[in-house]
Enzyme design. Sequence first.
Site, PDB file in Angstrom:
ATOM      1  NE  ARG A 161      -6.191 -10.674  19.917  1.00  0.00           N
ATOM      2  CZ  ARG A 161      -5.594 -10.987  18.809  1.00  0.00           C
ATOM      3  NH1 ARG A 161      -4.423 -11.574  18.851  1.00  0.00           N
ATOM      4  NH2 ARG A 161      -6.144 -10.727  17.662  1.00  0.00           N
ATOM      5  CG  ASP A 203       0.157 -22.052  13.499  1.00  0.00           C
ATOM      6  OD1 ASP A 203      -0.122 -21.309  12.532  1.00  0.00           O
ATOM      7  OD2 ASP A 203       0.098 -21.642  14.687  1.00  0.00           O
TER       8      ASP A 203
END
Length: 279
Positions: free
Chosen positions: A43, A152
């Site tokens: 990632r 978020d």
Amino acid sequence: MTTSITLSAPDYTDSDFQRLQSIARAQAGICLPATKKALVYSRVSRRVREMQLGSFKEYLDFTTGSAGTVEMEKLICALTTNVTGFYREKHHFDHLKSVVMPDFAAALRKGKRGRIWSAACSTGQEPWSIAMSVAGSFPEIGNFDFRILATDINSDVVARAASATYAPDELEGIPEKDRSLFLKESEGGLRFSEGLRRLPSFRVLNLNAAWPFHGTFSVIFCRNVVIYFDDETREALWKRLAERIEPGGFLYVGHSERVANAKQCGLVNIAPTIYQKED
Ligand SMILES: C[S@@+](CC[C@H](N)C(=O)[O-])C[C@H]1O[C@@H](n2cnc3c(N)ncnc32)[C@H](O)[C@@H]1O
């Protein structure tokens, strides 16, 4: 003759992984066990390459330096998963409609304030499912003091959620009745109707930092996010969330999550993944 440029794999050492573990813990409360070392590489190496740096060390030096604020947010986003879906874990929406909404609607009609929080909303499928559920059970809800707070840590997913627009192939899970009631053709796909768009407010918020708002909620959805946290961070978060739930209000957690310290938080586990705040 053609020449191709291949970027070599950036250097990634144990010490880089340890630095990433500390950063994830300090910035977002995220716990990266040793088993995730390879996943973290796949990632984060994308970010290292995009920044045209040759090693994780150089990347981490930049990200933790004074010019790295924007990149730090991108790093935290790269370490989290945004998987979500409309009406995911449907039993929470069934509970909301059949158990919560009748009393909630009556209280709103009497002039009470009503708030629901989607506390890790990802790309918005959760708060929009809440909006469809409440407006489906109580179509006049927009005329009362009711709001959905959707937050978020990742600003990209929050912007996506706030756009209220989804491609046709992203609408899986929304029943036909809700599609015809709440979605309208729009540029870029289908967009939630104007009436529904008045219900949620979208904000960037790290659950493990200070919350810049006051007030309590009748229902909090905090689903499929604490799985990334260690026990201490998770229990502290449950306690803070419970303090923000009105007496008799509800907390919905993800299918693989449980509130281990429920009693200390004044929460009672009334059904799988559903907790009620003591009256
Ligand atoms: C797997 S998604 C869950 C989305 C939705 N709640 C659901 O269950 O479908 C997890 C979300 O948690 C967010 N997240 C991770 N750490 C966070 C933190 N410390 N504060 C707020 N959100 C966080 C991620 O950005 C991601 O969008």
